[in-house]
Design an enzyme around this catalytic site. Structure first.
Site, mmCIF file in Angstrom:
data_model
loop_
_atom_site.group_PDB
_atom_site.id
_atom_site.type_symbol
_atom_site.label_atom_id
_atom_site.label_comp_id
_atom_site.label_asym_id
_atom_site.label_seq_id
_atom_site.Cartn_x
_atom_site.Cartn_y
_atom_site.Cartn_z
ATOM 1 N N ASP A 7 -31.620 38.534 8.027
ATOM 2 C CA ASP A 7 -32.105 39.077 6.749
ATOM 3 C C ASP A 7 -31.315 38.218 5.467
ATOM 4 O O ASP A 7 -30.639 37.174 5.968
ATOM 5 C CB ASP A 7 -30.829 40.084 6.580
ATOM 6 N N GLU A 45 -33.613 34.900 1.532
ATOM 7 C CA GLU A 45 -34.558 34.403 0.921
ATOM 8 C C GLU A 45 -34.270 33.205 0.276
ATOM 9 O O GLU A 45 -35.489 32.294 -0.081
ATOM 10 C CB GLU A 45 -34.892 35.656 -0.190
ATOM 11 N N ASP A 103 -36.888 46.829 2.035
ATOM 12 C CA ASP A 103 -36.248 47.474 1.577
ATOM 13 C C ASP A 103 -37.523 48.616 0.773
ATOM 14 O O ASP A 103 -36.742 49.115 -0.688
ATOM 15 C CB ASP A 103 -34.821 47.522 0.544
HETATM 16 C C1 GLC Z 1 -30.723 44.048 3.506
HETATM 17 C C2 GLC Z 1 -32.013 44.589 4.384
HETATM 18 C C3 GLC Z 1 -31.328 46.062 5.488
HETATM 19 C C4 GLC Z 1 -29.499 46.086 5.633
HETATM 20 C C5 GLC Z 1 -28.962 45.819 5.201
HETATM 21 C C6 GLC Z 1 -27.234 45.694 5.158
HETATM 22 O O1 GLC Z 1 -30.528 45.584 2.490
HETATM 23 O O2 GLC Z 1 -32.603 44.788 3.549
HETATM 24 O O3 GLC Z 1 -32.659 46.331 6.256
HETATM 25 O O4 GLC Z 1 -29.846 46.897 6.700
HETATM 26 O O5 GLC Z 1 -29.054 45.214 4.175
HETATM 27 O O6 GLC Z 1 -27.735 44.633 6.275
#
Ligand code: GLC
Length: 818
Positions: free
Chosen positions: A429, A432, A505
């Protein structure tokens, strides 16, 4: 660590401050407020040279390379000053076709580079480039010659390509745009961005896929603008008759991909950038996620509830809270005192454990990952040599430079402990990359870029892809012969070689459910078929109806996972009360029944580059009226769905492509080529099977592999004419399929009003577990009297519900039914 930011650390001067050649081709600011000089255009062609399959045309100063990649793919590159950058791409995995035949035709007005299927013409008087079909029909033509703009500060360029947009032309692709499927009238930007709670038409989002498909006069072609800098596309937005793409830096380099079917364009784009590896079967089951399940008891309870309620589930996720202070590759021992034991217990109960890993590494001298990265000089540095630092979940962080192969190799080894603990999948995650406050890295951060050093302006859009590549490559070694499972939020073209993706998200609204159906169709035709949304919505609160309708769409999302933010109410299939639970259970069970079909669709994606979700435009591109349809799509070639996208909706108009279609829940038939009004009670959704198909079905299981299927159910849906179906089987978990250890079965059904014959052929050397088929006959227009399998008569049987089937040996050659 007082001295971590000192210049003396640069013993090898890995990151010189002065700009490299690529940097010189770049200007700093996309907004048009910098001192600029006039745009410069290619002028008249004065001559050409040839080196094998590359033709270099010049106007005396600049050069354009036209390179024949294959019969159907031609690349165009521009060198404003006559010297090309080194030929390097993170996206391309194509092995050059050495046997392609091509020729150059030199006429009074043009040079024509021709293959057997496509011609690239360069007009001598103005350097306009066009592409035409075998019959000479021009599909894609420059509106102006390729051009560039120098920036006096950097001495680099913006590079531009402007093409004619035909009045009937529509545009698809671009990967991860939360907008209507047809991009005509839109201008979009590619700059991977952490976009929490994004809105319809918000742009850019998390991924960069600079590939589009144009359809004009019923014919499709593709353009892949392989440029990792911030790129822009304008689809007849600023000017109705122009389509442009441009970049803030790097080379103007694009691939023209011949169709004329959109399906061919997508397959060829896959041949250039790769397909997804074959996922493990369990990865296609239902996944339950949450930010976050902790402590251990919560995880165990959740798993226990699934089994108690008999709702199938294959994977449970641990979000950032499993870590010690959000330090990647560690455990919070207070919440998870014995992770190995917990994972083993879950596994004994059929659950895989998937955990999150982010790129930000906490600055902490006592933390082994930070220490290793620091000692080896693996973290990104700014233009002034200071380390790139930013705040993410763990607080102050530094970030590995994943564009350095040595760093990727190291990163891959870090998973060892978690793999030994039994973790089965990894979720990358924030890649980017996302940094709190400032959004991402500043432009001056340096990257090694596989030896083609450059700044973050060049590396930003591929940072996430290289992170998940490092993850995948490392896991492949650690798991030995087992297929890794990875998910990534950021991506660049080609990421499908290393990972599945999700759309980040989103929000628990009906609008977002609709946006999700668009995003997944778009991702699928853009090479990223293994994609999913956060079912139920990440932020906000769905009610039972929205959650359930999203679950129904989730069955037909290649990646099926429920996920939600930490401050929301519970999101398990039972969280909205027993009525909704019952419907969710029915649909999750449907996913498990369809798994052999879904697995086969993934195989066809992997092997032949066939997208998994297919918009109607891809299926019937010859019908102009269908090019704008976006609520119906197929999963593979034989199942069509039209998710319910509004609260309280009791019926829906659904367009069915030509042919006969069976409504899955009652086997009633509908004639294709037109719209139908379909009732949408809460426990059903418009879901149809194409007539003529043979659809394999598993019995319901609580997790993949729970039951050994000895007799595989095949549902044959009668339709006049000849139809082909595929069934793929393999071990489900290893890479043995790469050595041919799989079986791809083909069934050809020939149907008349009084007979059906089904022939079977196969390739591969795997012996599936099932030894026979139970062939169900659906919709026969006659009462069968004789059934012969390979010449021998067999009996029709009836199951407990009175449905007719025939039991046949797995390796039958031919069935005839009269
Ligand atoms: C980011 C991710 C989400 C995750 C969060 C905490 O917002 O997109 O899926 O739950 O981080 O790790």
């Amino acid at each position: 660590m007082a001295d971590t930011t000192r210049k003396e650390d640069f013993a090898n001067d890995l990151f010189p401050i002065q700009d490299t050649l690529e940097e010189m081709h770049h200007v700093n600011n996309p907004v048009l407020d910098l001192p600029r000089i006039e745009k410069q255009y290619l002028s008249q062609v004065t001559g050409y040279t040839q080196e094998r399959n590359s033709f270099y045309f010049t106007d005396g100063r600049s050069k354009v390379e036209v390179k024949v990649f294959s019969e159907d793919i031609i690349r165009v590159r521009l060198a404003p000053e006559g010297s090309f950058l080194e030929d390097f791409s993170y996206a391309i995995s194509f092995k050059e076709d050495n046997y392609v035949s091509y020729e150059l035709e030199d006429t009074e007005t043009h040079y024509h580079v021709k293959t057997n299927t496509v011609t690239c013409s360069v007009k001598k008087s103005n350097f306009f480039i066009s592409f035409s079909e075998e019959d000479g029909e021009v599909l894609n033509n420059d509106f102006s010659a390729m051009h560039w703009e120098e920036n006096q500060d950097y001495g680099g360029y913006y590079v531009y390509c402007t093409k004619e947009a035909q009045s009937d032309e529509v545009f698809f692709g671009l990967g991860d745009k939360a907008s209507n499927l047809n991009l005509r009238g839109r201008r979009v930007k590619n700059w991977n961005s952490d976009t929490y709670s994004y809105a319809f038409n918000q742009d850019p989002l998390y991924k960069t896929i600079p590939f589009y498909i144009g359809i004009t006069k019923g014919k499709a072609y593709g353009i892949f603008f392989d440029n990792t800098f911030k790129t822009f596309f304008d689809f007849a937005s600023e000017n109705q008759n122009q389509t442009s793409f441009w970049s803030e830096g790097g080379e103007l380099q694009y691939y023209y991909i011949h169709g004329p079917q959109m399906m061919d364009v997508v397959k060829r784009y896959h041949s250039l950038t790769g397909t997804h590896y074959m996922p493990a079967l369990w990865a296609l089951g239902y996944h339950q996620c949450r930010w976050s399940y902790y402590p251990e008891n919560k995880v165990r309870e959740t798993a226990y509830e699934f089994r108690k309620r008999e709702i199938p589930c294959d994977a449970i996720y641990l979000d950032i809270d499993y870590m010690d202070g959000y330090r990647c590759f560690t455990w919070n021992k207070r919440y998870f005192p014995d992770p190995k034991k917990m994972i083993a217990d879950l596994s004994a109960n059929g659950f895989k454990t998937v955990v999150m890993i982010d790129p930000g590494i906490k600055v902490d001298d006592s933390y082994w990952v930070f220490k290793q990265g620091h000692q080896n000089n693996y973290f990104c540095r700014r233009g002034d040599d200071y380390f790139m630092e930013g705040f993410v979940w763990p607080g102050r962080c530094q970030f590995p430079d994943f564009t350095n192969p040595e760093v990727r190799q190291w990163w891959g080894t870090l998973y060892k402990g978690l793999v030994e603990d039994g973790v089965a999948g990894f979720w990358n995650d924030m890649n980017e990359p996302a940094v709190f406050g400032r959004g991402t890295f500043p432009d001056d951060v340096r990257h090694q870029f596989e030896g083609h050093r450059g700044s973050h302006r060049k590396a930003h859009n591929i940072y996430g892809m290289q992170m998940v590549r490092a993850t995948y490559d490392g896991l492949k070694k650690l798991y030995k012969n087992k297929r890794p499972f990875t998910i990534s939020r950021a991506a660049y073209s080609g990421t499908q070689r290393y990972s599945s993706v999700w759309t980040g998200d989103n929000i628990a609204t009906w609008e977002h459910l609709r946006i999700g159906t668009l995003q997944l169709q778009r991702l699928s035709v853009s090479g990223l078929s293994f994609c999913g949304t956060d079912i139920g919505g990440f932020t906000g609160e769905p009610d039972g109806e929205l959650y359930t309708r999203w679950m129904q769409f989730g069955v037909f999302s290649p990646f099926m996972r429920v996920h939600s933010a930490g401050d929301t109410r519970d999101r398990e299939p039972w969280s909205f009360g027993p009525d909704w639970e019952k419907i969710c259970k029915k649909f999750i069970e449907l996913r498990y029944k369809l798994l052999p079909y879904i697995y086969t669709s993934f195989w066809l994606q992997h092997k032949y580059g066939e997208p998994i979700l297919r918009p109607i435009a891809l299926i019937e591109q010859h019908l102009a009226k269908n090019l704008q349809r976006e609520e119906e799509f197929t999963f593979g070639s034989q199942l069509l769905v039209s998710p319910v996208l509004h609260p309280g909706q009791l019926e829906k108009i659904v367009y069915l492509p030509e042919g006969t279609w069976y409504y899955y829940f009652d086997n009633n038939t509908y004639e294709g080529g037109k719209e139908h009004s379909i009732a949408t009670p809460l426990d059903e959704m418009p879901f149809f099977v194409r007539g003529g198909s043979i659809i394999p079905e598993y019995p319901v299981m609580q997790f993949t592999g729970e039951k050994k299927v000895e007799s595989l159910q095949l549902n044959f849906y009668f339709a006049l004419g000849q139809h082909e179906s595929t069934l793929y089987s393999d071990h489900g978990e290893t890479f043995a399929y790469e050595q041919g250890v799989y079986v791809e079965k083909h069934f050809i059904a020939d149907c008349t009003l009084s007979s059906v014959s089904i022939m079977q052929g196969e390739q591969g050397i795997y012996t599936p577990y099932y030894s026979d088929f139970k062939l169900y006959l659906i919709g026969l227009p006659f009462v069968p009297k004789t059934v012969k399998v390979d010449g021998l008569q067999v009996n029709l049987e009836k199951d407990a519900e009175g449905n007719t089937f025939i039991k046949i040996e797995r390796d039958f050659k031919k069935i005839t039914i009269h």
